[in-house]
Design an enzyme around this catalytic site. Sequence first.
Site, PDB file in Angstrom:
ATOM      1  N   GLU A 157       0.679  -1.223   0.043  1.00 48.80           N
ATOM      2  CA  GLU A 157      -0.095  -0.084  -0.060  1.00 48.80           C
ATOM      3  C   GLU A 157       0.619   1.328   0.050  1.00 48.80           C
ATOM      4  O   GLU A 157       0.698   2.249   0.969  1.00 48.80           O
ATOM      5  CB  GLU A 157      -0.910   0.074   1.060  1.00 48.80           C
ATOM      6  CG  GLU A 157      -1.766  -1.128   1.213  1.00 48.80           C
ATOM      7  CD  GLU A 157      -3.001  -0.922   2.290  1.00 48.80           C
ATOM      8  OE1 GLU A 157      -2.921  -0.041   3.091  1.00 48.80           O
ATOM      9  OE2 GLU A 157      -4.164  -1.690   2.224  1.00 48.80           O
ATOM     10  N   GLU A 363      -5.943  -8.349   0.632  1.00 44.11           N
ATOM     11  CA  GLU A 363      -6.512  -8.126   2.129  1.00 44.11           C
ATOM     12  C   GLU A 363      -8.094  -7.908   1.924  1.00 44.11           C
ATOM     13  O   GLU A 363      -8.503  -7.179   0.649  1.00 44.11           O
ATOM     14  CB  GLU A 363      -6.007  -6.785   2.696  1.00 44.11           C
ATOM     15  CG  GLU A 363      -4.421  -7.159   3.295  1.00 44.11           C
ATOM     16  CD  GLU A 363      -4.069  -5.925   4.254  1.00 44.11           C
ATOM     17  OE1 GLU A 363      -4.669  -5.101   4.794  1.00 44.11           O
ATOM     18  OE2 GLU A 363      -2.912  -5.753   4.091  1.00 44.11           O
TER      19      GLU A 363
HETATM   20  C1  BG6 Z   1      -4.368  -1.826   5.362  1.00 42.18           C
HETATM   21  C2  BG6 Z   1      -3.297  -2.177   5.687  1.00 42.18           C
HETATM   22  O1  BG6 Z   1      -4.467  -0.713   5.009  1.00 42.18           O
HETATM   23  O2  BG6 Z   1      -5.728  -2.150   6.149  1.00 42.18           O
HETATM   24  C3  BG6 Z   1      -3.092  -3.148   7.193  1.00 42.18           C
HETATM   25  O3  BG6 Z   1      -2.524  -3.117   4.914  1.00 42.18           O
HETATM   26  C4  BG6 Z   1      -4.238  -2.397   7.991  1.00 42.18           C
HETATM   27  O4  BG6 Z   1      -1.936  -3.098   7.961  1.00 42.18           O
HETATM   28  C5  BG6 Z   1      -5.688  -2.754   7.240  1.00 42.18           C
HETATM   29  O5  BG6 Z   1      -4.297  -2.763   9.386  1.00 42.18           O
HETATM   30  C6  BG6 Z   1      -6.772  -2.024   8.105  1.00 42.18           C
HETATM   31  O6  BG6 Z   1      -6.794  -0.902   8.448  1.00 42.18           O
HETATM   32  P1  BG6 Z   1      -6.659  -0.298   9.748  1.00 42.18           P
HETATM   33  O7  BG6 Z   1      -6.240   1.030   9.466  1.00 42.18           O
HETATM   34  O8  BG6 Z   1      -8.097  -0.379  10.179  1.00 42.18           O
HETATM   35  O9  BG6 Z   1      -6.208  -1.365  10.704  1.00 42.18           O
END
Ligand code: BG6
Length: 466
Positions: A157, A363
């Site tokens: 990202e 993800e």
């Molecule tokens: C993504 C990242 O942006 O989303 C993770 O790769 C991150 O590291 C995940 O934890 C969820 O975002 P957040 O800010 O809710 O933890």
Amino acid sequence: MDKNFLWGGATASYQCEGAWDIDDKQPSMWDCYLHENNLENGDVASDYYHRYEEDIRMMAEGGQNTYRFSLSWPRIIKDKEGTVNLKGIDFYHRILDTCKKYGIEPFVTIYHWDLPQYWELEGGWLNKETCYAFEQFAKVCFEHFGDKVSYWTTFNEPKWFIVNGYFIGNYPPGLQDVQKTMYGAYHVMYASALAVRAFRVGNYQGEIGIVHSYTPVNGVDNTIETKIAMRYADNYCNNWILDTAALGEFPIDLIARLSEKYDVSFMKAEDLAVIKNYTVDFIGLNYYARTLVKPYTEGETQLVFNHSGKKGQSKVIIKDWFEQVKDPNSEYTAWDTEIYPKGLQDGLIEAWERYELPIFVTENGVGVREDVTVDCVQDDYRIEFMNDHINAIMNAMDKGVDIRGYYAWASFDLYSWKNGVEKRYGLVAVDFGNEQIRKPKASYYWFKEMIESNAKIIKRRKFEKE
Ligand code: BG6
């Protein structure tokens, strides 16, 4: 079960490992930023450094055949001179060997935001030296782990850590500066291409890609003004990463627009040639939500991020470019993330049409406050969320999109950056306050069943095509 489709979960080094100063690990920029500002940190996190065997075993017992994780640069490289920390190397060998033992395909991210502080002190991503240091770090990873890894990604990202770190200011180094955002963005994309070059030159086995925080853009209507706003938003959110990594070119209209107000002379022909020549084999898309936009109306740029979990606080307005809006018909989480599975389906089709590269959904998940003292967290909302998003993937595959894997965020509960540990994403609950006890949630069992049944569906489809 279709052996080719990867089903698993993901984590990141800083968010789960803990052991922040153990076995000669050096401080990362996140360690220092959180300590200095007295914020909740990942010093211990999920204590995965000591419990990885249990975690990886649970992945396998949950029917998963892959695991996406990142390597900690400050655990592997001790200093600016590039001294390798063999204890760090050993740790990741143990992880990779444990994956092998349980039949789990490792999917490795080289950089998931934990820049060594010794590089941050030199200017971090504002300093081109960091690009060359990253290239060296990547080479060390390929050399040591190349025989055990078939799927690599350079960065997790770029959009998220660069925009948050240099434009919004809510991540380290906490700046709000457009020119510096441009330097950082450029350097990261250049560093990514340098790592791809090192991978190709070294002739390592496997493939290399990049992971993007994908927010496909929709407009509120079909007017020309909205279409222009959508293009601005797409350049800001997606294109400077995906076009650059996959096609080898920064979007020309973005550079032209920025050059009206900012310096772009740092973009050198020889760097751009590296970017052009060393594009990725595949793209990883992290999908949480889309970006819905309307044309910019008035006022200064406003970028407010919700880290509190109190609804209705976030705001994105980029002066003269676009405004992000909420869909009154959609459901939003307490952290203001829209739940919109159709965005994944549309976005996958769009990315496939634009880049014609294999895609991994690297993800996907939903962050929620949960009581983990119960025997089994009944996370029906997560099951529904994953079900709808996996269906979106299936629909995109039906339309011919080449999708090769799905990673739930996250394999188990972990530290969620500025949101601390209360925003939980895991398939497995971690009771941070109670000896880090692990307990599968209902979604973990559902995912296991889904993998078994969907693998059959995928197989049947393949068979029908043949
Ligand atoms: C993504 C990242 O942006 O989303 C993770 O790769 C991150 O590291 C995940 O934890 C969820 O975002 P957040 O800010 O809710 O933890």
